[in-house]
Design a protein around this motif. Structure first.
Motif, short mmCIF file in Angstrom:
data_model
loop_
_atom_site.label_atom_id
_atom_site.label_comp_id
_atom_site.label_asym_id
_atom_site.label_seq_id
_atom_site.Cartn_x
_atom_site.Cartn_y
_atom_site.Cartn_z
N THR A 190 -19.60 84.61 -13.04
CA THR A 190 -20.41 84.45 -11.84
C THR A 190 -20.35 85.61 -10.74
O THR A 190 -19.86 86.59 -11.08
N ASN A 191 -21.10 85.28 -9.74
CA ASN A 191 -21.17 86.18 -8.61
C ASN A 191 -21.40 85.06 -7.34
O ASN A 191 -21.89 84.21 -7.39
N PRO A 192 -20.33 85.60 -6.44
CA PRO A 192 -20.41 84.41 -5.19
C PRO A 192 -21.95 84.44 -4.43
O PRO A 192 -21.99 83.42 -3.68
N MET A 193 -22.83 85.40 -4.80
CA MET A 193 -24.08 85.25 -4.08
C MET A 193 -25.14 84.82 -5.33
O MET A 193 -26.07 85.62 -5.57
N SER A 194 -24.82 83.82 -6.08
CA SER A 194 -25.61 83.44 -6.90
C SER A 194 -25.53 81.74 -7.09
O SER A 194 -24.86 81.17 -6.47
N GLU B 90 -14.61 85.25 -14.20
CA GLU B 90 -14.79 86.73 -14.13
C GLU B 90 -16.30 87.05 -13.35
O GLU B 90 -17.14 86.32 -13.38
N ILE B 91 -16.00 87.82 -12.27
CA ILE B 91 -17.16 88.23 -11.50
C ILE B 91 -17.73 89.08 -12.04
O ILE B 91 -17.51 90.22 -12.47
N ILE B 92 -18.96 89.18 -11.80
CA ILE B 92 -20.11 89.83 -12.85
C ILE B 92 -20.96 90.35 -11.66
O ILE B 92 -21.51 89.59 -10.80
N GLN B 93 -21.15 91.70 -11.39
CA GLN B 93 -21.66 92.38 -10.25
C GLN B 93 -23.21 92.49 -10.93
O GLN B 93 -23.38 92.83 -11.75
N ILE C 148 -15.58 71.50 -0.88
CA ILE C 148 -14.98 72.41 0.30
C ILE C 148 -14.11 73.57 -0.44
O ILE C 148 -14.46 74.73 -0.07
N ARG C 149 -13.29 73.26 -1.54
CA ARG C 149 -12.28 74.40 -2.06
C ARG C 149 -13.67 75.21 -2.85
O ARG C 149 -13.35 76.55 -2.82
N ALA C 150 -14.56 74.74 -3.34
CA ALA C 150 -15.56 75.74 -4.11
C ALA C 150 -16.11 76.71 -3.07
O ALA C 150 -16.40 78.11 -3.29
N ARG C 151 -16.65 76.18 -1.77
CA ARG C 151 -17.26 77.16 -0.77
C ARG C 151 -16.26 78.03 -0.42
O ARG C 151 -16.29 79.26 -0.22
N GLN C 152 -14.79 77.73 -0.14
CA GLN C 152 -13.84 78.57 0.25
C GLN C 152 -13.67 79.66 -0.74
O GLN C 152 -13.26 80.90 -0.55
N ILE C 153 -13.57 79.39 -1.92
CA ILE C 153 -13.34 80.33 -3.09
C ILE C 153 -14.52 81.46 -2.95
O ILE C 153 -14.21 82.63 -2.94
N ASP D 37 -16.67 81.90 -0.87
CA ASP D 37 -16.77 82.66 0.57
C ASP D 37 -15.82 83.90 0.48
O ASP D 37 -16.08 84.89 1.17
N ALA D 38 -14.47 83.66 0.19
CA ALA D 38 -13.58 84.79 0.13
C ALA D 38 -13.98 85.88 -0.90
O ALA D 38 -13.30 86.91 -0.61
N LEU D 39 -14.79 85.49 -1.93
CA LEU D 39 -15.20 86.62 -2.79
C LEU D 39 -16.48 87.31 -2.41
O LEU D 39 -16.79 88.22 -2.98
N LEU D 40 -17.08 86.97 -1.42
CA LEU D 40 -18.36 87.66 -0.78
C LEU D 40 -17.79 89.15 -0.27
O LEU D 40 -16.63 89.21 0.22
N PRO D 41 -18.70 90.07 -0.23
CA PRO D 41 -18.38 91.54 0.08
C PRO D 41 -18.05 91.56 1.54
O PRO D 41 -18.70 90.61 2.30
#
Length: 207
Positions: free
Chosen positions: A9-13, A32-35, A194-199, A201-205
């Motif tokens: 995933t990517n937090p902006m997707s 796994e964060i994919i850029q 709520i948990r999903a948003r928090q996770i 959001d914490a991964l955003l640049p």
């Protein structure tokens, strides 16, 4: 040993939809964060999704892409979470109907609106969704009929439909109809949401 569940995933997707679904499951998974850019468009990630897009999951040796398909797969792979009607039941009809209505007509209409594309009336029959008004009216009718989109029990269809509505309302791409707002308000404070948003959001640049 259970099959490993890996989330790409990517937090902006649209991966945020699948994150919510995973949190509803309550099962362990690895992220796994994919850029965006070369990593997403080249091997080894394109061995997972040749389109070079996120989200995707790998569950053992099974690979699933497309957020709606992932939600449907996970609901069936982990039936103990009770996020889908029983296979073969009549309740599957509205569950499939509105899950894929959101993935098809709703997303197409909302994305086209965001791009400023308004098809002329004489060309609308060429589009799977016809016109935005028809899509929104059908969705409003569905969400006014019961507490959740496929009946009176929360399901994976609500994860996908709810995420689409939340995104559309947040960015002003969906009309603020009372039925849409009331439906999303029933979903947004679920602990898993709520948990999903928090996770994510914490991964955003960091800015």
């Amino acid at each position: 040993m259970p099959d490993e569940l890996v989330f790409y995933t990517n937090p902006m997707s649209r991966g945020r939809i699948v994150r919510w679904m995973l949190e509803e499951l309550g099962q362990p998974y690895r992220t796994e964060i994919i850029q965006y850019g070369p990593q997403m468009k080249s091997s080894p990630y394109t061995d997972i999704n040749p389109m070079g897009k996120v989200p995707a999951i790998r569950h053992g040796d099974a690979i699933v892409t497309e957020a709606a398909a992932i939600c449907a797969y996970l609901a069936d792979a982990f039936p103990e979470a009770a996020l889908a009607p029983a296979p073969g039941s009549r309740e599957r009809a509205p569950y499939y109907r509105w899950l894929f209505f959101a993935a098809g007509p709703v997303e197409s209409a909302v994305v086209n609106k965001s791009l400023g594309f308004d098809p002329p009336a004489e060309k609308r029959r060429m589009l799977g969704y016809g016109c935005e008004a028809d899509v929104l009216n059908a969705l409003e009718r569905a969400l006014s009929a019961s507490e959740y989109v496929a009946g009176n029990r929360f399901s994976a269809a609500d994860v996908y439909v709810g995420a689409q509505i939340g995104w559309g309302l947040q960015f002003g791409l969906l009309e603020r109809r009372p039925a849409f707002e009331a439906y999303f308000n029933r979903l947004k404070d679920r602990p898993a949401a709520i948990r999903a948003r928090q996770i994510d959001d914490a991964l955003l640049p960091k800015t």
